[in-house]
Design a protein around this motif. Structure first.
Motif, mmCIF file in Angstrom:
data_model
loop_
_atom_site.group_PDB
_atom_site.id
_atom_site.type_symbol
_atom_site.label_atom_id
_atom_site.label_comp_id
_atom_site.label_asym_id
_atom_site.label_seq_id
_atom_site.Cartn_x
_atom_site.Cartn_y
_atom_site.Cartn_z
ATOM 1 N N ASP A 1 19.174 62.406 -12.375
ATOM 2 C CA ASP A 1 18.566 62.803 -11.100
ATOM 3 C C ASP A 1 19.554 63.545 -10.209
ATOM 4 N N LYS A 2 20.790 63.040 -10.140
ATOM 5 C CA LYS A 2 21.775 63.659 -9.260
ATOM 6 C C LYS A 2 22.217 65.018 -9.789
ATOM 7 N N LEU A 3 22.325 65.158 -11.103
ATOM 8 C CA LEU A 3 22.656 66.456 -11.672
ATOM 9 C C LEU A 3 21.569 67.475 -11.343
ATOM 10 N N SER A 4 20.313 67.045 -11.432
ATOM 11 C CA SER A 4 19.214 67.948 -11.086
ATOM 12 C C SER A 4 19.230 68.290 -9.605
ATOM 13 N N ALA A 5 19.526 67.303 -8.770
ATOM 14 C CA ALA A 5 19.591 67.557 -7.327
ATOM 15 C C ALA A 5 20.683 68.579 -7.017
ATOM 16 N N LEU A 6 21.827 68.444 -7.669
ATOM 17 C CA LEU A 6 22.910 69.408 -7.467
ATOM 18 C C LEU A 6 22.530 70.775 -8.028
ATOM 19 N N GLY A 7 21.784 70.776 -9.140
ATOM 20 C CA GLY A 7 21.305 72.036 -9.691
ATOM 21 C C GLY A 7 20.373 72.744 -8.733
ATOM 22 N N ARG A 8 19.546 71.973 -8.048
ATOM 23 C CA ARG A 8 18.622 72.570 -7.089
ATOM 24 C C ARG A 8 19.384 73.187 -5.915
ATOM 25 N N ILE A 9 20.432 72.520 -5.454
ATOM 26 C CA ILE A 9 21.232 73.085 -4.370
ATOM 27 C C ILE A 9 21.882 74.385 -4.831
ATOM 28 N N ALA A 10 22.410 74.385 -6.048
ATOM 29 C CA ALA A 10 23.015 75.609 -6.579
ATOM 30 C C ALA A 10 21.990 76.733 -6.643
ATOM 31 N N LEU A 11 20.769 76.396 -7.014
ATOM 32 C CA LEU A 11 19.711 77.404 -7.086
ATOM 33 C C LEU A 11 19.374 77.938 -5.698
ATOM 34 N N LEU A 12 19.346 77.063 -4.721
ATOM 35 C CA LEU A 12 19.023 77.476 -3.358
ATOM 36 C C LEU A 12 20.068 78.409 -2.764
ATOM 37 N N HIS B 1 21.276 71.729 -14.442
ATOM 38 C CA HIS B 1 19.951 71.323 -14.893
ATOM 39 C C HIS B 1 19.942 71.021 -16.392
ATOM 40 N N GLU B 2 20.692 71.789 -17.172
ATOM 41 C CA GLU B 2 20.754 71.513 -18.605
ATOM 42 C C GLU B 2 21.446 70.177 -18.875
ATOM 43 N N SER B 3 22.513 69.892 -18.145
ATOM 44 C CA SER B 3 23.179 68.592 -18.281
ATOM 45 C C SER B 3 22.230 67.460 -17.915
ATOM 46 N N ALA B 4 21.469 67.667 -16.844
ATOM 47 C CA ALA B 4 20.487 66.657 -16.431
ATOM 48 C C ALA B 4 19.422 66.477 -17.495
ATOM 49 N N ARG B 5 18.982 67.567 -18.093
ATOM 50 C CA ARG B 5 17.958 67.502 -19.139
ATOM 51 C C ARG B 5 18.458 66.717 -20.342
ATOM 52 N N GLU C 1 11.432 66.289 -16.847
ATOM 53 C CA GLU C 1 10.600 67.282 -16.179
ATOM 54 C C GLU C 1 11.315 67.891 -14.984
ATOM 55 N N PHE C 2 11.956 67.065 -14.183
ATOM 56 C CA PHE C 2 12.688 67.535 -13.014
ATOM 57 C C PHE C 2 13.714 68.589 -13.438
ATOM 58 N N ALA C 3 14.470 68.284 -14.500
ATOM 59 C CA ALA C 3 15.502 69.201 -14.971
ATOM 60 C C ALA C 3 14.906 70.491 -15.526
ATOM 61 N N GLU C 4 13.845 70.367 -16.309
ATOM 62 C CA GLU C 4 13.279 71.560 -16.937
ATOM 63 C C GLU C 4 12.537 72.440 -15.939
ATOM 64 N N LEU C 5 11.957 71.853 -14.918
ATOM 65 C CA LEU C 5 11.367 72.683 -13.872
ATOM 66 C C LEU C 5 12.455 73.428 -13.106
ATOM 67 N N GLY C 6 13.621 72.808 -12.973
ATOM 68 C CA GLY C 6 14.739 73.512 -12.360
ATOM 69 C C GLY C 6 15.180 74.697 -13.207
#
Length: 206
Positions: A94-105, A116-120, A133-138
């Motif tokens: 979850d935290k890896l995906s959250a950080l991925g989302r910040i990077a995307l923003l 996101h790949e690490s989170a996946r 799902e969270f990771a792959e949607l990212g």
């Protein structure tokens, strides 16, 4: 109020953490910040690392929504360290995906993809479907931002059937109008909104 009346500071901290999540569902940013800060303060006072991890959710999400990406990333990095220390692998995802989302923003697509790949990978290893799902949607959002529309659509379509079973439209909303996505030379900038990731952000597993 019950926990406070009984002098139960741990229970009060947990309650404030839960109230921060409910405030997110109501789009009440002020309450979200207030409850999140109180939860973090009490869990820090108690030196409860698990509690601090969960408090980073509300505070990190609030920081993201108001555009304070530096603080959001700091909070999620703190949460990631705690999750790794405690061996909480789903929380790591979850935290890896959250950080991925910040990077995307902030437009760092390379870092977003790596996170996101690490989170996946973490989520798949644990059979953690929501995290997957969270990771792959990212990954899909990043691919779309970079003009890789076929890749983005492939990621998103994977989750359409799953979401329909849950009566969720999360993947569908991220797909958007396919024709618009493919004809636009540059998709509009991502904007952090409470509703954009609410089904995953809520994650009421406190």
């Amino acid at each position: 109020a019950v926990f406070e009346d009984q002098g139960d500071r741990w229970g009060t901290a947990a309650a404030h953490g839960t109230l921060a999540r409910y405030a997110l569902a109501r789009s009440d940013l002020d309450a979200m910040a207030q409850h999140g800060e109180r939860s973090m303060a009490l869990f820090t006072e108690a030196a409860d690392r698990w509690g601090q991890l969960h408090a980073t959710f509300g505070l990190g999400t609030h920081a993201e929504v108001v555009g304070d990406y530096e603080r959001a990333a700091e909070l999620h990095r703190d949460g990631l360290r705690i999750a790794e220390e405690l061996g909480l692998t789903t929380e790591v995802s979850d935290k890896l995906s959250a950080l991925g989302r910040i990077a995307l923003l902030i437009g760092d697509h390379e870092q977003a993809d790596e996170l996101h790949e690490s989170a996946r990978v973490q989520a798949v290893a644990q059979g953690y479907t929501i995290g997957e799902e969270f990771a792959e949607l990212g990954l899909a959002l990043s691919a779309r931002r970079q003009g890789r529309f076929d890749e983005a659509e492939a990621w998103l379509r994977k989750w359409l059937v799953y979401d329909r079973r849950l009566e969720s439209d999360m993947a569908m909303r991220r797909m958007g109008p396919p024709q618009q996505s493919r004809t636009s030379a540059r998709p509009p900038p991502m904007q952090p909104t409470i509703s954009s990731g609410l089904p995953l952000l809520l994650g009421l597993r406190f």
